[in-house]
Design a protein around this motif. Structure first.
Motif, PDB file in Angstrom:
ATOM      1  N   ARG A 361       0.847  -1.206   0.000  1.00  0.00           N
ATOM      2  CA  ARG A 361       0.000   0.000   0.000  1.00  0.00           C
ATOM      3  C   ARG A 361       0.881   1.255   0.000  1.00  0.00           C
ATOM      4  NH1 ARG A 361      -5.006   1.838   0.778  1.00  0.00           N
ATOM      5  NH2 ARG A 361      -5.234   3.662   2.129  1.00  0.00           N
ATOM      6  N   PHE A 362       1.918   1.229   0.847  1.00  0.00           N
ATOM      7  CA  PHE A 362       2.822   2.377   0.932  1.00  0.00           C
ATOM      8  C   PHE A 362       3.553   2.576  -0.402  1.00  0.00           C
ATOM      9  CE2 PHE A 362       6.612   4.765   2.183  1.00  0.00           C
ATOM     10  CZ  PHE A 362       6.056   5.747   2.989  1.00  0.00           C
ATOM     11  N   PHE A 363       3.954   1.464  -0.996  1.00  0.00           N
ATOM     12  CA  PHE A 363       4.630   1.520  -2.307  1.00  0.00           C
ATOM     13  C   PHE A 363       3.737   2.235  -3.332  1.00  0.00           C
ATOM     14  CE2 PHE A 363       4.525  -0.499  -6.518  1.00  0.00           C
ATOM     15  CZ  PHE A 363       5.802  -0.270  -6.980  1.00  0.00           C
ATOM     16  N   GLU A 364       2.450   1.825  -3.368  1.00  0.00           N
ATOM     17  CA  GLU A 364       1.511   2.411  -4.351  1.00  0.00           C
ATOM     18  C   GLU A 364       1.280   3.888  -4.044  1.00  0.00           C
ATOM     19  OE1 GLU A 364      -0.675   0.607  -6.669  1.00  0.00           O
ATOM     20  OE2 GLU A 364      -0.005  -1.440  -6.250  1.00  0.00           O
ATOM     21  N   GLN A 365       1.106   4.192  -2.753  1.00  0.00           N
ATOM     22  CA  GLN A 365       0.858   5.595  -2.378  1.00  0.00           C
ATOM     23  C   GLN A 365       2.054   6.464  -2.760  1.00  0.00           C
ATOM     24  OE1 GLN A 365       0.111   5.226   1.810  1.00  0.00           O
ATOM     25  NE2 GLN A 365      -2.112   5.037   1.553  1.00  0.00           N
ATOM     26  N   MET A 366       3.234   5.965  -2.472  1.00  0.00           N
ATOM     27  CA  MET A 366       4.436   6.762  -2.751  1.00  0.00           C
ATOM     28  C   MET A 366       4.604   6.953  -4.268  1.00  0.00           C
ATOM     29  SD  MET A 366       8.121   6.267  -0.966  1.00  0.00           S
ATOM     30  CE  MET A 366       8.788   5.014  -2.012  1.00  0.00           C
ATOM     31  N   VAL A 372       7.588   8.539  -6.484  1.00  0.00           N
ATOM     32  CA  VAL A 372       8.881   7.935  -6.131  1.00  0.00           C
ATOM     33  C   VAL A 372       8.669   6.419  -6.037  1.00  0.00           C
ATOM     34  CG1 VAL A 372      10.697   7.759  -4.377  1.00  0.00           C
ATOM     35  CG2 VAL A 372       9.657   9.990  -4.874  1.00  0.00           C
ATOM     36  N   VAL A 373       9.599   5.660  -6.656  1.00  0.00           N
ATOM     37  CA  VAL A 373       9.493   4.197  -6.631  1.00  0.00           C
ATOM     38  C   VAL A 373      10.435   3.625  -5.571  1.00  0.00           C
ATOM     39  CG1 VAL A 373       9.717   2.077  -7.995  1.00  0.00           C
ATOM     40  CG2 VAL A 373       9.084   4.223  -9.129  1.00  0.00           C
ATOM     41  N   GLY A 374       9.891   2.774  -4.708  1.00  0.00           N
ATOM     42  CA  GLY A 374      10.706   2.017  -3.754  1.00  0.00           C
ATOM     43  C   GLY A 374      10.465   0.540  -4.005  1.00  0.00           C
ATOM     44  N   THR A 375      10.900  -0.300  -3.083  1.00  0.00           N
ATOM     45  CA  THR A 375      10.577  -1.723  -3.173  1.00  0.00           C
ATOM     46  C   THR A 375       9.866  -2.121  -1.890  1.00  0.00           C
ATOM     47  OG1 THR A 375      12.610  -2.070  -4.434  1.00  0.00           O
ATOM     48  CG2 THR A 375      11.515  -4.024  -3.602  1.00  0.00           C
ATOM     49  N   PRO A 376       8.657  -2.685  -2.004  1.00  0.00           N
ATOM     50  CA  PRO A 376       7.906  -3.054  -0.802  1.00  0.00           C
ATOM     51  C   PRO A 376       8.649  -4.113   0.000  1.00  0.00           C
ATOM     52  CG  PRO A 376       6.633  -3.478  -2.812  1.00  0.00           C
ATOM     53  CD  PRO A 376       7.973  -3.034  -3.251  1.00  0.00           C
ATOM     54  N   GLY A 377       8.827  -3.873   1.280  1.00  0.00           N
ATOM     55  CA  GLY A 377       9.599  -4.779   2.123  1.00  0.00           C
ATOM     56  C   GLY A 377       9.080  -6.200   2.104  1.00  0.00           C
ATOM     57  N   ALA A 402      13.744  13.396  -4.561  1.00  0.00           N
ATOM     58  CA  ALA A 402      12.857  12.378  -3.975  1.00  0.00           C
ATOM     59  C   ALA A 402      12.579  12.703  -2.512  1.00  0.00           C
ATOM     60  CB  ALA A 402      13.486  10.996  -4.110  1.00  0.00           C
ATOM     61  N   MET A 403      13.595  13.148  -1.790  1.00  0.00           N
ATOM     62  CA  MET A 403      13.401  13.481  -0.374  1.00  0.00           C
ATOM     63  C   MET A 403      12.458  14.673  -0.248  1.00  0.00           C
ATOM     64  SD  MET A 403      14.915  11.143   1.152  1.00  0.00           S
ATOM     65  CE  MET A 403      14.655  10.107  -0.271  1.00  0.00           C
ATOM     66  N   ARG A 404      12.620  15.635  -1.149  1.00  0.00           N
ATOM     67  CA  ARG A 404      11.731  16.810  -1.117  1.00  0.00           C
ATOM     68  C   ARG A 404      10.280  16.370  -1.350  1.00  0.00           C
ATOM     69  NH1 ARG A 404       9.022  20.152  -4.017  1.00  0.00           N
ATOM     70  NH2 ARG A 404       9.372  18.971  -5.918  1.00  0.00           N
ATOM     71  N   ARG A 405      10.096  15.497  -2.332  1.00  0.00           N
ATOM     72  CA  ARG A 405       8.736  15.034  -2.635  1.00  0.00           C
ATOM     73  C   ARG A 405       8.129  14.265  -1.460  1.00  0.00           C
ATOM     74  NH1 ARG A 405       8.939  12.551  -8.746  1.00  0.00           N
ATOM     75  NH2 ARG A 405       9.903  14.335  -9.749  1.00  0.00           N
ATOM     76  N   ILE A 406       8.936  13.389  -0.869  1.00  0.00           N
ATOM     77  CA  ILE A 406       8.415  12.578   0.244  1.00  0.00           C
ATOM     78  C   ILE A 406       8.047  13.471   1.419  1.00  0.00           C
ATOM     79  CG2 ILE A 406       9.056  10.803   1.953  1.00  0.00           C
ATOM     80  CD1 ILE A 406      10.595   9.374  -0.322  1.00  0.00           C
ATOM     81  N   LYS A 407       8.894  14.470   1.657  1.00  0.00           N
ATOM     82  CA  LYS A 407       8.637  15.404   2.756  1.00  0.00           C
ATOM     83  C   LYS A 407       7.316  16.152   2.532  1.00  0.00           C
ATOM     84  CE  LYS A 407      10.913  19.075   5.274  1.00  0.00           C
ATOM     85  NZ  LYS A 407      11.359  20.377   4.813  1.00  0.00           N
TER      86      LYS A 407
END
Ligand code: MLT
Length: 410
Positions: A361-366, A372-377, A402-407
């Motif tokens: 869910r967090f992956f999709e939201q992000m 920003v693309v991450g890898t779901p744990g 990416a950090m600016r966007r996440i913030k």
């Protein structure tokens, strides 16, 4: 009628990183104007070391002349590279190997996936959880994993060694003995490390229980803290119980060039059903000679060049670039209130998702809200649920953005 290896049918539909690529592509098609920052798969972004590029050019030139042209090379790798590996990666730590104990390959993914060829199907297997999916998937293919419990995400014949913030990402020695155990340090995906004392516990366990350790040290070049072990062979007795995998992919930007190596000490043996001890070195050599025709000469010259004085300097610079990314990212994420692990001796940051949000869910939201693309744990195993992995292999500007966007997003 040809029968398929039905173990393949037990696997989830696609490999983790292919699955993520599909989801990202779907997003791109539906949001063509959005600019995505990819911090998902651990792929490098900085060019090869200059020394490697020059060595490749030179090797290509050699290929153009009859006198210096090379056809098939030794399946195990050229001595010039093996000698450079032994001299630079091991001897300075007081570890010595003969050239026939090091096998050059096209990367640690192939070797960690293929090593099961020389191991019996009935071995019991232990794995840290979360884990690099190649270890699990290749054991499923080899018929060693049992059946998947869709509820828990666990395979019935795998002994899981949870690594979570509760145990400081340090796997506990299993209660019941296992024949084979996979360890990866610095760890993918958590970015954490094992101390020498912790690693010694594993070597002692392996020696006492006749367990084989498959030690993946693909990220050792990222170790910054002095006391963290770079090789399992720094621990006394490890040559009798461990195979070590190394890679030039992350060390020197070879993800697209493909080169790695595996150390199979001559002292290392495993047993037949009748109890006869067999050298794994012999079996791996036999396996490689049958199924592998060696890494290209040009590639091996490129790998050798990272051990030159200039090569070492260039590799150091690139690693420092990625580790500065990691620092910027860690600080940026922590400033938003997120709990972040790893990123100190490894190019991966293992981030606890806020408010118990599931990994996918967090992956999709992000992806959809911050692009920003991450890898779901949880893609790395059940104990990865509630985490997301970000890589520090991006371009500096992308990491900062990416950090600016996440913030702004959180
Ligand atoms: C990862 O993202 O975990 C790595 O890129 C996988 C690999 O090295 O094959």
């Amino acid at each position: 009628m040809a029968l398929v290896n039905e173990h393949f049918l037990e696997l989830p539909g696609s490999y983790l990183f292919s699955d993520i690529a599909k989801k990202v592509n779907t997003f791109k098609v539906t949001h063509p104007k959005q600019d995505i920052i990819r911090l998902g798969i651990g792929d490098v972004t900085q060019p090869l070391p200059k020394a490697s590029i020059e060595a490749m050019h030179k090797a290509v030139e050699e290929m153009t002349r009859k006198e210096t042209f090379r056809g098939y090379g030794p399946e195990q790798g050229y001595d010039f590279l093996i000698e450079a590996i032994i001299k630079n990666d091991y001897a300075p730590r007081g570890i010595y190997f003969s050239t026939s104990e090091v096998f050059v390959s096209d990367g640690a993914k192939s070797d960690t996936g293929n090593i099961g060829d020389i191991l019996g199907q009935d071995n019991s297997v232990g794995m840290t959880d979360p884990v690099y999916p190649v270890y699990i998937d290749s054991n499923v293919m080899g018929g060693r994993a049992g059946t998947l419990d869709a509820g828990t995400g666990r395979w019935s014949n795998i002994t899981y060694l949870p690594c979570t913030s509760e145990n400081d990402f340090t796997p506990a020695i299993p209660q019941k003995r296992v024949d084979i155990v996979y360890l990866c340090y610095p760890n993918n995906p958590t970015g954490t490390t094992l101390s020498k004392a912790e690693l010694k516990k594993w070597v002692d366990y392996a020696l006492e229980n006749d367990t084989l350790i498959l030690y993946d040290a693909a990220y050792e070049a990222y170790i910054q803290e002095k006391e963290v072990p770079h090789s399992i062979y720094e621990i006394k007795g490890a040559k009798k119980c461990a195979i070590e995998f190394r890679s030039f992919s992350k060390t020197a930007g070879f993800t697209g060039v493909r080169c790695g190596y595996t150390v199979v000490p001559k002292e290392l043996t495993a047993t037949t059903l009748k109890g006869e001890r067999v050298q794994l070195n012999k079996l791996w050599n036999r396996r490689q000679c049958t199924k592998f025709n060696g890494t290209s000469y040009i590639t091996q010259r490129a790998a050798e060049a990272i051990y030159s004085a200039e090569g070492k300097e260039q590799v150091k610079e690139t690693i420092s670039y990625y580790m500065t990314n990691a620092k910027i990212m860690k600080e940026g994420l922590e400033a938003t209130g997120l709990k972040v692990y790893g990123g100190v001796n490894a190019p991966y940051l293992w981030v606890k998702t806020p408010n118990g949000t599931g990994s996918w869910r967090f992956f999709e939201q992000m992806l959809y809200e911050a692009n920003v693309v991450g890898t779901p744990g949880v893609g790395f195993g059940p104990s990865g649920e509630g985490y997301i992995r970000l890589t520090a292999f991006g371009d500096r500007d992308d990491c900062v953005e990416a950090m600016r966007r996440i913030k702004n997003w959180l």
